[in-house]
Design a protein around this motif. Structure first.
Motif, PDB file in Angstrom:
ATOM      1  N   ARG A 132     -27.964 -10.601  44.474  1.00 24.59           N
ATOM      2  CA  ARG A 132     -29.291 -11.202  44.552  1.00 24.59           C
ATOM      3  C   ARG A 132     -30.299 -10.165  45.028  1.00 24.59           C
ATOM      4  NH1 ARG A 132     -29.729 -16.696  47.684  1.00 24.59           N
ATOM      5  NH2 ARG A 132     -28.679 -17.344  45.754  1.00 24.59           N
ATOM      6  N   VAL A 133     -31.468 -10.207  44.389  1.00 24.25           N
ATOM      7  CA  VAL A 133     -32.578  -9.329  44.769  1.00 24.25           C
ATOM      8  C   VAL A 133     -33.764 -10.198  45.134  1.00 24.25           C
ATOM      9  CG1 VAL A 133     -34.250  -7.630  43.923  1.00 24.25           C
ATOM     10  CG2 VAL A 133     -31.823  -7.384  43.362  1.00 24.25           C
ATOM     11  N   VAL A 134     -34.396  -9.877  46.238  1.00 27.28           N
ATOM     12  CA  VAL A 134     -35.557 -10.624  46.707  1.00 27.28           C
ATOM     13  C   VAL A 134     -36.795  -9.752  46.574  1.00 27.28           C
ATOM     14  CG1 VAL A 134     -36.637 -11.777  48.674  1.00 27.28           C
ATOM     15  CG2 VAL A 134     -34.163 -11.979  48.301  1.00 27.28           C
ATOM     16  N   VAL A 135     -37.833 -10.315  45.949  1.00 27.68           N
ATOM     17  CA  VAL A 135     -39.133  -9.645  45.824  1.00 27.68           C
ATOM     18  C   VAL A 135     -40.183 -10.598  46.365  1.00 27.68           C
ATOM     19  CG1 VAL A 135     -40.742  -8.459  44.294  1.00 27.68           C
ATOM     20  CG2 VAL A 135     -38.297  -8.526  43.719  1.00 27.68           C
ATOM     21  N   GLY A 136     -40.697 -10.285  47.545  1.00 25.18           N
ATOM     22  CA  GLY A 136     -41.636 -11.211  48.171  1.00 25.18           C
ATOM     23  C   GLY A 136     -40.956 -12.534  48.477  1.00 25.18           C
ATOM     24  N   ASP A 137     -41.491 -13.622  47.918  1.00 24.59           N
ATOM     25  CA  ASP A 137     -40.926 -14.956  48.136  1.00 24.59           C
ATOM     26  C   ASP A 137     -40.006 -15.386  46.991  1.00 24.59           C
ATOM     27  OD1 ASP A 137     -42.358 -15.221  50.511  1.00 24.59           O
ATOM     28  OD2 ASP A 137     -44.119 -16.027  49.463  1.00 24.59           O
ATOM     29  N   THR A 138     -39.795 -14.507  46.043  1.00 24.88           N
ATOM     30  CA  THR A 138     -38.999 -14.853  44.859  1.00 24.88           C
ATOM     31  C   THR A 138     -37.660 -14.132  44.893  1.00 24.88           C
ATOM     32  OG1 THR A 138     -41.045 -15.071  43.574  1.00 24.88           O
ATOM     33  CG2 THR A 138     -38.985 -14.946  42.336  1.00 24.88           C
ATOM     34  N   SER A 139     -36.613 -14.841  44.529  1.00 21.52           N
ATOM     35  CA  SER A 139     -35.296 -14.213  44.465  1.00 21.52           C
ATOM     36  C   SER A 139     -34.793 -14.236  43.030  1.00 21.52           C
ATOM     37  CB  SER A 139     -34.304 -14.929  45.385  1.00 21.52           C
ATOM     38  OG  SER A 139     -34.104 -16.259  44.966  1.00 21.52           O
ATOM     39  N   TYR A 140     -33.992 -13.220  42.689  1.00 20.16           N
ATOM     40  CA  TYR A 140     -33.429 -13.074  41.351  1.00 20.16           C
ATOM     41  C   TYR A 140     -31.919 -12.913  41.478  1.00 20.16           C
ATOM     42  CZ  TYR A 140     -38.289 -12.068  40.100  1.00 20.16           C
ATOM     43  OH  TYR A 140     -39.643 -12.141  39.929  1.00 20.16           O
ATOM     44  N   ASP A 141     -31.172 -13.821  40.866  1.00 21.05           N
ATOM     45  CA  ASP A 141     -29.722 -13.687  40.834  1.00 21.05           C
ATOM     46  C   ASP A 141     -29.351 -12.675  39.760  1.00 21.05           C
ATOM     47  OD1 ASP A 141     -29.298 -15.572  42.835  1.00 21.05           O
ATOM     48  OD2 ASP A 141     -29.328 -17.231  41.393  1.00 21.05           O
ATOM     49  N   ALA A 142     -28.269 -11.955  40.029  1.00 20.88           N
ATOM     50  CA  ALA A 142     -27.887 -10.886  39.103  1.00 20.88           C
ATOM     51  C   ALA A 142     -26.376 -10.781  39.007  1.00 20.88           C
ATOM     52  CB  ALA A 142     -28.469  -9.555  39.573  1.00 20.88           C
ATOM     53  N   ASP A 143     -25.910 -10.547  37.781  1.00 21.51           N
ATOM     54  CA  ASP A 143     -24.500 -10.213  37.589  1.00 21.51           C
ATOM     55  C   ASP A 143     -24.251  -8.752  37.965  1.00 21.51           C
ATOM     56  OD1 ASP A 143     -23.595 -12.761  36.380  1.00 21.51           O
ATOM     57  OD2 ASP A 143     -25.056 -12.204  34.836  1.00 21.51           O
ATOM     58  N   ALA A 144     -25.309  -7.938  37.813  1.00 24.16           N
ATOM     59  CA  ALA A 144     -25.233  -6.528  38.227  1.00 24.16           C
ATOM     60  C   ALA A 144     -26.600  -6.081  38.702  1.00 24.16           C
ATOM     61  CB  ALA A 144     -24.767  -5.643  37.080  1.00 24.16           C
ATOM     62  N   VAL A 145     -26.589  -5.257  39.734  1.00 23.45           N
ATOM     63  CA  VAL A 145     -27.818  -4.674  40.267  1.00 23.45           C
ATOM     64  C   VAL A 145     -27.701  -3.159  40.161  1.00 23.45           C
ATOM     65  CG1 VAL A 145     -29.249  -4.327  42.323  1.00 23.45           C
ATOM     66  CG2 VAL A 145     -28.231  -6.572  41.871  1.00 23.45           C
ATOM     67  N   LEU A 146     -28.772  -2.531  39.700  1.00 19.04           N
ATOM     68  CA  LEU A 146     -28.841  -1.069  39.686  1.00 19.04           C
ATOM     69  C   LEU A 146     -29.916  -0.627  40.661  1.00 19.04           C
ATOM     70  CD1 LEU A 146     -28.058   1.724  38.394  1.00 19.04           C
ATOM     71  CD2 LEU A 146     -30.037   1.391  36.903  1.00 19.04           C
ATOM     72  N   VAL A 147     -29.524   0.175  41.644  1.00 24.88           N
ATOM     73  CA  VAL A 147     -30.471   0.710  42.629  1.00 24.88           C
ATOM     74  C   VAL A 147     -30.911   2.097  42.157  1.00 24.88           C
ATOM     75  CG1 VAL A 147     -30.817   1.396  45.025  1.00 24.88           C
ATOM     76  CG2 VAL A 147     -29.356  -0.575  44.473  1.00 24.88           C
ATOM     77  N   ALA A 148     -32.189   2.201  41.794  1.00 24.76           N
ATOM     78  CA  ALA A 148     -32.736   3.474  41.314  1.00 24.76           C
ATOM     79  C   ALA A 148     -34.087   3.700  41.979  1.00 24.76           C
ATOM     80  CB  ALA A 148     -32.864   3.458  39.799  1.00 24.76           C
ATOM     81  N   THR A 149     -34.060   3.735  43.308  1.00 28.32           N
ATOM     82  CA  THR A 149     -35.290   3.749  44.101  1.00 28.32           C
ATOM     83  C   THR A 149     -35.849   5.147  44.347  1.00 28.32           C
ATOM     84  OG1 THR A 149     -33.849   3.580  46.050  1.00 28.32           O
ATOM     85  CG2 THR A 149     -34.887   1.562  45.264  1.00 28.32           C
ATOM     86  N   GLY A 150     -35.149   6.183  43.878  1.00 29.81           N
ATOM     87  CA  GLY A 150     -35.696   7.528  43.939  1.00 29.81           C
ATOM     88  C   GLY A 150     -35.695   8.152  45.322  1.00 29.81           C
ATOM     89  N   ALA A 151     -36.562   9.152  45.477  1.00 30.23           N
ATOM     90  CA  ALA A 151     -36.675   9.884  46.740  1.00 30.23           C
ATOM     91  C   ALA A 151     -38.127  10.286  46.942  1.00 30.23           C
ATOM     92  CB  ALA A 151     -35.763  11.111  46.731  1.00 30.23           C
ATOM     93  N   ALA A 152     -38.439  10.692  48.151  1.00 28.06           N
ATOM     94  CA  ALA A 152     -39.805  11.072  48.510  1.00 28.06           C
ATOM     95  C   ALA A 152     -39.798  12.455  49.155  1.00 28.06           C
ATOM     96  CB  ALA A 152     -40.393  10.049  49.478  1.00 28.06           C
ATOM     97  N   PRO A 153     -40.940  13.161  49.122  1.00 29.09           N
ATOM     98  CA  PRO A 153     -41.004  14.482  49.744  1.00 29.09           C
ATOM     99  C   PRO A 153     -40.672  14.421  51.234  1.00 29.09           C
ATOM    100  CG  PRO A 153     -42.918  14.127  48.348  1.00 29.09           C
ATOM    101  CD  PRO A 153     -42.207  12.812  48.439  1.00 29.09           C
ATOM    102  N   ARG A 154     -39.865  15.352  51.668  1.00 27.98           N
ATOM    103  CA  ARG A 154     -39.491  15.440  53.082  1.00 27.98           C
ATOM    104  C   ARG A 154     -40.608  16.108  53.866  1.00 27.98           C
ATOM    105  NH1 ARG A 154     -36.470  19.779  55.586  1.00 27.98           N
ATOM    106  NH2 ARG A 154     -35.588  19.149  57.596  1.00 27.98           N
ATOM    107  N   THR A 155     -40.927  15.548  55.005  1.00 27.37           N
ATOM    108  CA  THR A 155     -41.891  16.172  55.915  1.00 27.37           C
ATOM    109  C   THR A 155     -41.252  16.297  57.290  1.00 27.37           C
ATOM    110  OG1 THR A 155     -42.871  14.034  56.515  1.00 27.37           O
ATOM    111  CG2 THR A 155     -43.861  15.222  54.654  1.00 27.37           C
ATOM    112  N   LEU A 156     -41.919  17.011  58.177  1.00 21.14           N
ATOM    113  CA  LEU A 156     -41.438  17.207  59.540  1.00 21.14           C
ATOM    114  C   LEU A 156     -42.525  16.803  60.531  1.00 21.14           C
ATOM    115  CD1 LEU A 156     -39.766  20.736  59.133  1.00 21.14           C
ATOM    116  CD2 LEU A 156     -38.602  18.519  59.257  1.00 21.14           C
ATOM    117  N   PRO A 157     -42.138  16.408  61.728  1.00 23.84           N
ATOM    118  CA  PRO A 157     -43.156  16.058  62.730  1.00 23.84           C
ATOM    119  C   PRO A 157     -44.136  17.198  62.984  1.00 23.84           C
ATOM    120  CG  PRO A 157     -40.981  15.346  63.459  1.00 23.84           C
ATOM    121  CD  PRO A 157     -40.766  16.174  62.231  1.00 23.84           C
ATOM    122  N   THR A 158     -43.679  18.439  62.832  1.00 29.12           N
ATOM    123  CA  THR A 158     -44.552  19.601  63.085  1.00 29.12           C
ATOM    124  C   THR A 158     -45.284  20.062  61.828  1.00 29.12           C
ATOM    125  OG1 THR A 158     -42.680  21.085  62.665  1.00 29.12           O
ATOM    126  CG2 THR A 158     -43.106  20.442  64.959  1.00 29.12           C
TER     127      THR A 158
END
Length: 464
Positions: A132-158
């Motif tokens: 199951r995947v939830v988006v806001g107040d809506t949920s979607y049932d799934a026989d299969a889920v693919l997670v392809a959320t990518g990546a973001a540039p790494r930064t440092l506190p300094t």
């Protein structure tokens, strides 16, 4: 093809190459497909990374070619008939074109998904268990889920980007003024590409590298060529120089190094690597095991540790290439929906660094050969002897091939030179199909052509 009442339901988190290519395969195989997308169809590859950066680099390549035109007998004159003495880039117009092309490509993909019956839901999705995947107040049932959320540039506190003068590689396309002195921190693929591109655009560049050479993960001979060419063209390369902090005071950016030195410029690009977008997605709560750094652990058919949950792309950390993300996504759907599937084989992946010159690789590397991981013979042939290269004024670069002793099967290759991304393809075919050096050598090439050097290198690997 849209799914019917008995269709498998597939929900995909992320609309980048791993997500949209998986969606197209799943739709083709009759599944009911929903893509949950928060950043725009195409993902970072289309909107903030591959497409924009290579569009910028295309302009840089043209600048380089024009700058070398005099050697080929082409001279430029201004309106008064005097010789033109300089080239200038309108960075505002360049970036306007970059963003327009990225948006157009995103729109093309979105229309294709719609045509194939894929339902796109804007928003951020979260797993609520493996089915199951939830988006806001809506949920979607799934026989299969693919997670392809990518990546973001790494930064440092300094070293925190401000979006104006201290920038990640996703923020450079909002620049309208030309930097007077650009500092690039990080000498991996992203850092090397941007440093090379902005140098070609006529901008003074300092590259801060914590390693002993640029592109430490690439072929050492290729890295040496790139560094020599970059320095010859005016780039300042600070090797073995680790960044401690990046600060801004008005129009001046200061990069402080751990040894106490400081480098000053008008702008700084941070190329410090990537972090996966796997926080607050409900992965671990749904039984998905994460590796060090938060990357999703997958096998060669893109399965995670949770039944029915697959993952693809940069969030897996397998090999951060759009082509690999797309193949992981396709493989996941082929596997889940019972189609013919071949597990991911990274030794058949060709990759390219879009610097000047370009560096393309496929298969086993020189480092692996030197480490004894595979027995292979190698031949390296400089492009300077290639007749087409001479005609085009190309002096830098080479072709390198690896083949197995005895059988002569080609197991890897490196191409350094203009359009190496195109030249690597025949080598990739040889590696993928286990062709011998003799078979490559006996295939006709056009004369004169850069690809002739690939056949020549193969001929030199012939053993009686």
């Amino acid at each position: 093809m849209s799914g019917g009442p008995e269709s498998n339901k597939v929900v995909i988190l992320g609309g980048g190459p791993g997500g949209y290519e998986a969606a197209l395969v799943a739709a083709q195989l009759g599944a009911e497909v929903t893509v949950v997308d928060s950043d725009g169809i195409g993902g970072s590859a289309v909107l903030t990374d591959c497409v924009p950066s290579k569009t910028l680099i295309a302009t840089a390549e043209l600048m380089s070619e024009v700058a070398g035109a005099a050697e080929l007998g082409v001279n430029f004159r201004d309106s008064d008939g005097d010789a033109a003495t300089s080239l200038r880039v309108d960075l505002g117009r360049v970036n306007e074109r970059v963003k327009r092309l990225a948006a157009d490509q995103s729109g093309d993909i979105a229309r294709r998904l719609d045509k194939e019956g894929v339902h796109v839901v804007p928003g951020r999705g979260r797993l609520d268990g493996p089915n199951r995947v939830v988006v806001g107040d809506t949920s979607y049932d799934a026989d299969a889920v693919l997670v392809a959320t990518g990546a973001a540039p790494r930064t440092l506190p300094t070293a925190q980007p401000d979006g104006e003068r201290i920038l990640t590689w996703e923020q450079v396309y909002d620049l309208t003024e030309v930097p007077t002195e650009l500092i690039v921190v990080g000498s991996g693929v992203t850092g090397a590409e941007f440093a090379s591109a902005y140098l070609a655009l006529g901008i003074p560049v300092t590259l801060v590298s914590s390693r002993d050479r640029v592109l430490p993960g690439e072929d050492a001979d290729a890295s040496l060529v790139l560094e020599e060419v970059s320095k010859r063209r005016g780039m300042t390369v600070l090797s073995r120089s680790r960044m401690e902090s990046v600060t801004r005071d008005g129009e001046v950016v200061t990069v402080t190094l751990t040894d106490g030195r400081s480098v000053h410029g008008s702008h700084c690009i941070l190329a410090l690597g990537s972090v996966p977008n796997t926080t607050d997605v409900g992965l671990e709560e749904s039984g998905v095991i994460l590796k060090d750094g938060g990357f999703v652990n997958v096998d060669r058919v893109s399965r995670t540790s949770a039944r029915g949950v697959y993952s693809a792309g940069d969030c897996t950390g397998v090999l951060m290439l759009a082509s690999v993300a797309a193949m992981q996504g396709r493989i996941a759907m082929w596997h889940f929906l019972g189609d013919t599937v071949h597990p991911l084989d990274l030794k058949k992946v060709s990759s390219n660094v879009f610097t000047a010159p370009e560096i393309a690789t496929v298969g086993w590397s020189q480092q692996a050969v030197d480490a004894g991981e595979i027995a292979a013979e190698a031949v390296m042939l400089p492009l300077s002897g290639n007749p087409r290269a001479k005609m085009q004024g190309v002096r830098d670069g080479f072709v390198k091939l690896f083949c197995r002793p005895g059988t002569g099967i080609v197991v890897g290759g490196v191409v350094v030179g203009p359009r190496a991304s195109e030249l690597i393809h025949p080598v990739a075919i040889a590696v993928a199909e286990s062709l011998t050096a003799d078979q490559v050598a006996q295939t006709f090439t056009v004369y004169p052509s850069m690809s002739g050097s690939i056949a020549e290198a193969a001929r030199r690997l012939h053993r009686v």
